[in-house]
Design an enzyme around this catalytic site. Structure first.
Site, PDB file in Angstrom:
ATOM      1  CG  HIS A 201      -1.918  -1.054   1.296  1.00 55.24           C
ATOM      2  ND1 HIS A 201      -1.827  -2.093   2.192  1.00 55.24           N
ATOM      3  CD2 HIS A 201      -3.050  -1.269   0.580  1.00 55.24           C
ATOM      4  CE1 HIS A 201      -2.876  -2.892   2.030  1.00 55.24           C
ATOM      5  NE2 HIS A 201      -3.615  -2.423   1.060  1.00 55.24           N
TER       6      HIS A 201
ATOM      7  CE  LYS B  63      -2.843  -8.366  -3.043  1.00 51.86           C
ATOM      8  NZ  LYS B  63      -4.076  -9.203  -3.057  1.00 51.86           N
ATOM      9  CG  ASP B  64      -6.257  -6.941  -5.460  1.00 51.99           C
ATOM     10  OD1 ASP B  64      -6.743  -7.998  -5.049  1.00 51.99           O
ATOM     11  OD2 ASP B  64      -5.585  -6.175  -4.740  1.00 51.99           O
TER      12      ASP B  64
ATOM     13  CD  GLN C 216      -9.810  -4.078  -6.590  1.00 54.79           C
ATOM     14  OE1 GLN C 216     -10.553  -4.604  -5.792  1.00 54.79           O
ATOM     15  NE2 GLN C 216      -8.701  -3.443  -6.224  1.00 54.79           N
TER      16      GLN C 216
ATOM     17  CG  MET D 270       4.087  -7.409   0.446  1.00 55.55           C
ATOM     18  SD  MET D 270       4.775  -5.789   0.892  1.00 55.55           S
ATOM     19  CE  MET D 270       6.480  -6.266   1.209  1.00 55.55           C
ATOM     20  CB  SER D 271      -2.286 -10.093   0.534  1.00 56.34           C
ATOM     21  OG  SER D 271      -3.663 -10.174   0.856  1.00 56.34           O
ATOM     22  CB  SER D 272      -4.699  -6.919   4.392  1.00 56.20           C
ATOM     23  OG  SER D 272      -4.277  -5.636   3.986  1.00 56.20           O
ATOM     24  NE  ARG D 273      -9.570 -11.536   2.347  1.00 58.19           N
ATOM     25  CZ  ARG D 273     -10.131 -10.623   1.558  1.00 58.19           C
ATOM     26  NH1 ARG D 273      -9.416 -10.083   0.572  1.00 58.19           N
ATOM     27  NH2 ARG D 273     -11.366 -10.233   1.746  1.00 58.19           N
TER      28      ARG D 273
END
Length: 296
Positions: A52, A164-165, A168, A199-202
């Protein structure tokens, strides 16, 4: 004698200003525009990581002022998904954004974004079809709705999203063009951990053992991309990726597919720029990743 300017803390050490209403957001953005400043928007759902912050740094290169939004958007989650347990840390996010040079945090409440009586939806097709659109059918309508609202609320000149998305990103570019929304949509290549995991929040859902095995998804995709770029036929290559990540400990595999990089139409051979995209479950974490595939 120390001047006020000299005594003022560096920008990265100052508390980040936070607004929660559309009126306050527009007032600040309008003031910047009146002063001839360009404005970039970085939409996020919080739980911020270095990926981010890379978006914020890129936004600073593209515009004079940067607004980041933090809003966990309920309209893109199905009832059985992780909306309630999605990680939230506004105080930590604010500090990270300030350190990256963000100028304003927009953090509306759910009630402010979707007031009582809200009755509007956006239906998207084209790049929203298939891939995550099959396994999370509510997602892209919710994304289109919230991003359209953020574009209209913040009125930025440019908005920055991560690759990454990737699906989207393509959906957002499509509906921004279709609806004549005057915002330039910029993509930033996926930011990865040292071992290649996107990298991902999940990623916070991964146990230590799962975290050690998760990078095999990206390794398998990169090796497959090399084979596809060399002219290999897609069916066998994609099946090999599925077998490899299953052996690595991934459970349910939502998809492993080769798509045209611009339209997201399925392709079987790489004759123009393509994307290899995958989504698979490691424990409680649904991990997505993609890599570019260029013709030889």
């Amino acid at each position: 004698m120390t001047s006020l300017a000299a005594a003022r803390p560096p920008e990265s050490e100052q508390p980040l200003s936070v607004v929660r209403s559309v009126d306050d957001l527009r007032a600040q953005v309008s003031a910047w525009h009146r002063d001839g400043k360009t404005v970039a928007l970085v939409p996020t759902m919080g739980a911020l990581h270095d990926g981010h912050l890379a978006l914020v740094r890129r936004a600073r290169e593209l515009a004079d002022r940067v607004v980041a939004s933090v809003f966990v958007n309920p309209t893109q989650f199905a009832p059985h998904e992780d909306f309630d347990r999605y990680p939230r840390d506004e105080a930590g996010d604010s500090g990270k954004l300030a350190s990256a040079g963000c100028h304003l945090l927009y953090a509306p409440t759910v009630r402010a974004m979707y007031p009582e009586g809200f009755a509007t939806a956006i239906s998207v097709g084209g790049p929203a079809e298939g891939l995550c659109g099959t396994f999370r059918p509510q997602m892209f309508g919710g994304v289109a709705l919230v991003v359209t609202k953020l574009f209209l609320q913040a009125q930025p000149d440019v908005a920055v999203f991560g690759e990454k998305d990737y699906q989207q990103l393509m959906v957002i570019r499509r509906f921004a063009r279709d609806l004549d929304i005057p915002v330039r949509v910029e993509g930033l290549p996926t930011v990865r951990e040292a071992d290649g995991l996107a990298m991902s929040s999940r990623n916070a859902y991964l146990s230590a053992d799962e975290r050690a095995r998760a990078p095999e998804l990206n390794r398998a995709l990169r090796d497959a991309a090399t084979a596809l770029a060399g002219g290999a036929e897609a069916t066998a290559v994609l099946e090999a990726v599925r077998a490899r990540i299953t052996a690595a400990g991934f459970g349910s595999i939502d998809y492993v597919e080769l798509r045209d990089a611009d339209t997201l139409e399925p392709v079987t051979r790489v004759e123009r720029p393509a994307r290899l995209l995958a989504a698979a479950w490691m424990g409680k974490a649904r991990l997505i990743d993609n890599v570019p595939v260029l013709p030889a």
